[in-house]
Design a protein around this motif. Sequence first.
Motif, PDB file in Angstrom:
ATOM      1  N   SER A 125      54.749  46.553  -8.623  1.00  0.00           N
ATOM      2  CA  SER A 125      54.948  45.435  -7.704  1.00  0.00           C
ATOM      3  C   SER A 125      56.425  45.056  -7.701  1.00  0.00           C
ATOM      4  O   SER A 125      57.171  45.367  -8.640  1.00  0.00           O
ATOM      5  CB  SER A 125      54.103  44.232  -8.129  1.00  0.00           C
ATOM      6  N   LEU A 126      56.862  44.404  -6.632  1.00  0.00           N
ATOM      7  CA  LEU A 126      58.249  43.944  -6.564  1.00  0.00           C
ATOM      8  C   LEU A 126      58.541  42.971  -7.695  1.00  0.00           C
ATOM      9  O   LEU A 126      59.661  42.953  -8.235  1.00  0.00           O
ATOM     10  CB  LEU A 126      58.508  43.292  -5.205  1.00  0.00           C
ATOM     11  N   SER A 127      57.559  42.208  -8.095  1.00  0.00           N
ATOM     12  CA  SER A 127      57.746  41.285  -9.210  1.00  0.00           C
ATOM     13  C   SER A 127      58.041  42.031 -10.503  1.00  0.00           C
ATOM     14  O   SER A 127      58.909  41.628 -11.285  1.00  0.00           O
ATOM     15  CB  SER A 127      56.494  40.410  -9.367  1.00  0.00           C
ATOM     16  N   ASN A 128      57.320  43.135 -10.752  1.00  0.00           N
ATOM     17  CA  ASN A 128      57.620  43.959 -11.934  1.00  0.00           C
ATOM     18  C   ASN A 128      59.043  44.479 -11.894  1.00  0.00           C
ATOM     19  O   ASN A 128      59.766  44.458 -12.902  1.00  0.00           O
ATOM     20  CB  ASN A 128      56.654  45.146 -12.006  1.00  0.00           C
ATOM     21  N   VAL A 129      59.459  44.970 -10.715  1.00  0.00           N
ATOM     22  CA  VAL A 129      60.802  45.543 -10.582  1.00  0.00           C
ATOM     23  C   VAL A 129      61.874  44.482 -10.810  1.00  0.00           C
ATOM     24  O   VAL A 129      62.949  44.763 -11.371  1.00  0.00           O
ATOM     25  CB  VAL A 129      60.952  46.191  -9.181  1.00  0.00           C
ATOM     26  N   LEU A 130      61.577  43.222 -10.424  1.00  0.00           N
ATOM     27  CA  LEU A 130      62.559  42.141 -10.576  1.00  0.00           C
ATOM     28  C   LEU A 130      62.502  41.491 -11.950  1.00  0.00           C
ATOM     29  O   LEU A 130      63.219  40.508 -12.194  1.00  0.00           O
ATOM     30  CB  LEU A 130      62.328  41.075  -9.497  1.00  0.00           C
ATOM     31  N   GLY A 131      61.695  42.013 -12.855  1.00  0.00           N
ATOM     32  CA  GLY A 131      61.729  41.533 -14.244  1.00  0.00           C
ATOM     33  C   GLY A 131      60.536  40.739 -14.686  1.00  0.00           C
ATOM     34  O   GLY A 131      60.518  40.266 -15.838  1.00  0.00           O
ATOM     35  N   TYR A 147      64.465  50.263 -13.769  1.00  0.00           N
ATOM     36  CA  TYR A 147      64.505  50.412 -12.313  1.00  0.00           C
ATOM     37  C   TYR A 147      65.486  49.409 -11.704  1.00  0.00           C
ATOM     38  O   TYR A 147      65.423  48.210 -11.980  1.00  0.00           O
ATOM     39  CB  TYR A 147      63.106  50.185 -11.732  1.00  0.00           C
ATOM     40  N   LYS A 148      66.408  49.916 -10.883  1.00  0.00           N
ATOM     41  CA  LYS A 148      67.359  49.074 -10.175  1.00  0.00           C
ATOM     42  C   LYS A 148      67.285  49.399  -8.687  1.00  0.00           C
ATOM     43  O   LYS A 148      67.334  50.572  -8.297  1.00  0.00           O
ATOM     44  CB  LYS A 148      68.794  49.315 -10.678  1.00  0.00           C
ATOM     45  N   LEU A 149      67.169  48.372  -7.905  1.00  0.00           N
ATOM     46  CA  LEU A 149      67.070  48.560  -6.454  1.00  0.00           C
ATOM     47  C   LEU A 149      68.437  48.896  -5.872  1.00  0.00           C
ATOM     48  O   LEU A 149      69.433  48.217  -6.156  1.00  0.00           O
ATOM     49  CB  LEU A 149      66.524  47.292  -5.791  1.00  0.00           C
ATOM     50  N   TYR A 150      68.483  49.936  -5.056  1.00  0.00           N
ATOM     51  CA  TYR A 150      69.698  50.258  -4.314  1.00  0.00           C
ATOM     52  C   TYR A 150      69.762  49.393  -3.055  1.00  0.00           C
ATOM     53  O   TYR A 150      68.752  48.862  -2.584  1.00  0.00           O
ATOM     54  CB  TYR A 150      69.723  51.737  -3.933  1.00  0.00           C
ATOM     55  N   ASP A 151      70.947  49.278  -2.509  1.00  0.00           N
ATOM     56  CA  ASP A 151      71.124  48.451  -1.304  1.00  0.00           C
ATOM     57  C   ASP A 151      70.249  48.947  -0.168  1.00  0.00           C
ATOM     58  O   ASP A 151      69.640  48.151   0.559  1.00  0.00           O
ATOM     59  CB  ASP A 151      72.589  48.456  -0.873  1.00  0.00           C
ATOM     60  N   VAL A 152      70.198  50.252   0.009  1.00  0.00           N
ATOM     61  CA  VAL A 152      69.412  50.783   1.111  1.00  0.00           C
ATOM     62  C   VAL A 152      67.925  50.494   0.895  1.00  0.00           C
ATOM     63  O   VAL A 152      67.181  50.228   1.848  1.00  0.00           O
ATOM     64  CB  VAL A 152      69.668  52.302   1.273  1.00  0.00           C
ATOM     65  N   GLU A 153      67.482  50.526  -0.385  1.00  0.00           N
ATOM     66  CA  GLU A 153      66.086  50.204  -0.664  1.00  0.00           C
ATOM     67  C   GLU A 153      65.801  48.738  -0.379  1.00  0.00           C
ATOM     68  O   GLU A 153      64.743  48.392   0.185  1.00  0.00           O
ATOM     69  CB  GLU A 153      65.767  50.521  -2.127  1.00  0.00           C
ATOM     70  N   THR A 154      66.724  47.875  -0.756  1.00  0.00           N
ATOM     71  CA  THR A 154      66.535  46.438  -0.508  1.00  0.00           C
ATOM     72  C   THR A 154      66.504  46.147   0.982  1.00  0.00           C
ATOM     73  O   THR A 154      65.625  45.426   1.482  1.00  0.00           O
ATOM     74  CB  THR A 154      67.662  45.644  -1.184  1.00  0.00           C
ATOM     75  N   LYS A 155      67.460  46.714   1.700  1.00  0.00           N
ATOM     76  CA  LYS A 155      67.521  46.461   3.145  1.00  0.00           C
ATOM     77  C   LYS A 155      66.262  46.964   3.836  1.00  0.00           C
ATOM     78  O   LYS A 155      65.643  46.245   4.623  1.00  0.00           O
ATOM     79  CB  LYS A 155      68.756  47.140   3.745  1.00  0.00           C
ATOM     80  N   TYR A 156      65.909  48.208   3.522  1.00  0.00           N
ATOM     81  CA  TYR A 156      64.756  48.746   4.235  1.00  0.00           C
ATOM     82  C   TYR A 156      63.466  48.083   3.773  1.00  0.00           C
ATOM     83  O   TYR A 156      62.526  47.923   4.556  1.00  0.00           O
ATOM     84  CB  TYR A 156      64.670  50.260   4.051  1.00  0.00           C
ATOM     85  N   GLY A 157      63.397  47.692   2.485  1.00  0.00           N
ATOM     86  CA  GLY A 157      62.210  47.004   2.005  1.00  0.00           C
ATOM     87  C   GLY A 157      61.999  45.677   2.703  1.00  0.00           C
ATOM     88  O   GLY A 157      60.883  45.357   3.145  1.00  0.00           O
ATOM     89  N   LEU A 158      63.071  44.900   2.833  1.00  0.00           N
ATOM     90  CA  LEU A 158      62.956  43.622   3.542  1.00  0.00           C
ATOM     91  C   LEU A 158      62.640  43.839   5.019  1.00  0.00           C
ATOM     92  O   LEU A 158      61.895  43.053   5.627  1.00  0.00           O
ATOM     93  CB  LEU A 158      64.256  42.832   3.387  1.00  0.00           C
TER      94      LEU A 158
END
Length: 865
Positions: A125-131, A147-158
Amino acid sequence: MESMLNKLKSTVTKVTADVTSAVMGNPVTREFEVGRHIASGGPGLCWRIYNGTKKSTKQEVAVFVFDKKMIDKHQKFDKDQIIDSLKKGVQQLTRLRHPRLLTVQHPLEESRDCLAFCTEPVFASLSNVLGQWDNLPSPVPNDIKEYKLYDVETKYGLLQISEGLSFLHSGVKMVHGNLCPENIILNKSGAWKIMGFDFSISSNNPSDAEPKYTCKEWEPNLPPLCLPNPEYLAPEYILSVSCDSASDMYSLGVVMHAVFNEGKPVFQVNKHDIFKSFSRQLDQLSSMSPAVLNKIPEEVREHVKMLLSVTPNVRPDADQMTKIPFFDDVGAVTLQYFDSLFQRDNLQKSQFYKGLPKVLPKLPKRVVVYRILPALTSEFVNPDMVPFVLPNVLLIAEECTKDEYVRLILPDLTPVFKQQEPVQILLIFLQKMDLLLTKTPAEDIKNSVLPMVYRALEAPSVQIQELCLNIIPTFANLIDYPSMKNSLIPRIKSACLQTSSLAVRVNSLVCLGKILEYLDKWFVIDEILPFLQQIPSREPAVLMGILGIYKCTFSHKKLGIPKEHLATKSLPHLVSLSIDNNLNLNQFNSFMMVIRDMLSRMEAEHKTKLEQLHMSLTLEEKQRLAKEQEQAAKLRNQQPLAPQTIKPAATTNAQTKDLTSSLLNNMTSLSSMSLANTPRPAPVQGTTMAAFPSTTPMVGSMGAPVSNGFNQTMGFQTGAMGMGMRPPGPGLYGGMATTTSTPNFGALAQNHGLAGQSNKAPDMSALDSLFTPNKPKVTLNQMGPNPTPGASTPWLSQFGPPQNAQTPMQGVPVGMGGVPSGFGMQANPFFSPQNFSQPAAAPSMNPSGIKHSASVNNDLKDLFG
């Protein structure tokens, strides 16, 4: 070490026990195999997520399990409300189908101990990824912890969440009601999916343009699992008990803030005094400090500020959010295009795949491997798209480790190896053959990759054969020797002999020349060189290719051609080819240069062999003569003779004179003997030769027996030449009287003893001195002419170039025996084309029936000048 193993064992045992106790008896386990606990998600992270597989199809899934033991502390009424809320969320998710919503593979199943359902494969889950690691296995898996979110992953995820909300608001007229990181799931490919519809609200009038939603009043006494997450809830939920699609947009704004602020929402809410907290939050939102949003990227900061507005009408809707410039990132657009590929036709797909290699290097490896690669490999079922997709897949393979390649790419490539249409597939694989042979396991190379190369050599297309022959030397060092000897070389030879294309024939010879260094010496001599004599055509390019292979084999330090083969096979073949009328002057000179080198080495080797043989024979002769002299010395001690010295004459006349005088002296000495008192025997009628049955040795003047050099004792009985002889009677020499003197040859044998007492052949050196002047002995090397240093003999000058001519071999490093050393880019004529000249352009069909390809000149430009 033992304590660590015990700890690991206890952890595994505990996890297995948890899975067994939670899922045991649930109908989900009838169809699905439940694996390892990997993540958590849903409201309050109450769902444990396990990986699993479907038993019938081995399809990978994620199994969501809610263990009822988690709510044992609650009253039965609260338990029932929690169960009902969770059931509603899963049932609503099951009914909804959209790419931005989590896909349910098996509906909810309830047992006495748990609730369970299955979805598409999930990462976390995104919550797991955010700590937020609640309800995760212990220890926390490293893939989640690191796990660290890349900018492209964050942009496309949102962007994906915005598209999902747009579907809910516009498509099904529904408000999610609890959008937060807990209810956003990252699937195995990295796509963001919405779940957790426990508090969703459907429109009362879905057919109207303006939907109306009825919101429930907040009940603080309910268990937390029966309430939405207040930190992501819009203020109007609590303060005015109202909601609409704009309420979800507020939640989206808080989610965006949390993504860029390590999982922290905009405000912390006191859940015990929720109304007071929201009243304070409302004031802060009205006058928001810029510091609150300072970690949010500048290009989207204003949009987040609008989403967090107190007034719902100010907030942009989901459809507007999908169109903001922040999401116009090349990576985000690329990922978005992949998600909509099923809507595109082949022409649009092909144009997209052509430009994709320029985009892939700009994207993070994890995004490419886990997000883009599965979409690309799914296109392999469409043969028309494979030539456009395959270069991108192989480009990704170059960046993968060998383990990632074997695990993620090779299983999808294996069926493609066998595709023969369209032909571009084969060409692409040939161009990336070094990559395939480097990362593919040996067994798969033998079963899949090399058979594809063999098919290329036997392909009906001349272009494919040419390309294959040009590429084979680049990866020849990666092919195992048995495959090369038994499969590859025979096919190259067959292509050369059976083709009607000059380019294929020449490229076959060039290919063989370049891979000679990877072959065994005797294999080349037994298989390659005899094959050259089977080639029927006599075009200059073919002849120069044959010459190149001979030169490579001859000059390579590992290979080489034995002098026997040079004399009987190689040189006759080359000499016959050298006088072909199609060769120009430079090409003829190239032939003659190789022929001279071969002759020189053959001469040197055979001359050395003969000299060694002569030296060994001379040594044996000396030993034999020494033994003979030793035996002669012993005989002289037993029967000494008066020494007689024979001096060598200076001329032939002197030799003849000495021989005549010696004979006369011996006859005189015999005549001087007194034979008057000896009665002469009567002649025997009918005889022409006298018999000398003498038993008494001849006695010299000193009373010693005289030897004639042939008989053991000198027992001559002389008679008149041409006269009759009488029978023997009593006399001085066995009853026989002599009438004439006989020459004494004892002097000729005095240095060697009696011949009759030795088994060796008689030494005639004393006789040699009578006819030839004494000269010092010379060796075999001294018998030949001694050329003046620095000057060539007339024989060599007939075949060699003029003294002042600069040959192509000048300047080449020379090793032992005058052979150019090394087999690299300089010694190999296929890599050093300056020794060959370019043949004249041939017509489309020559007298030998060979078709001239238009690409011959280009293919051979580097070879023949």
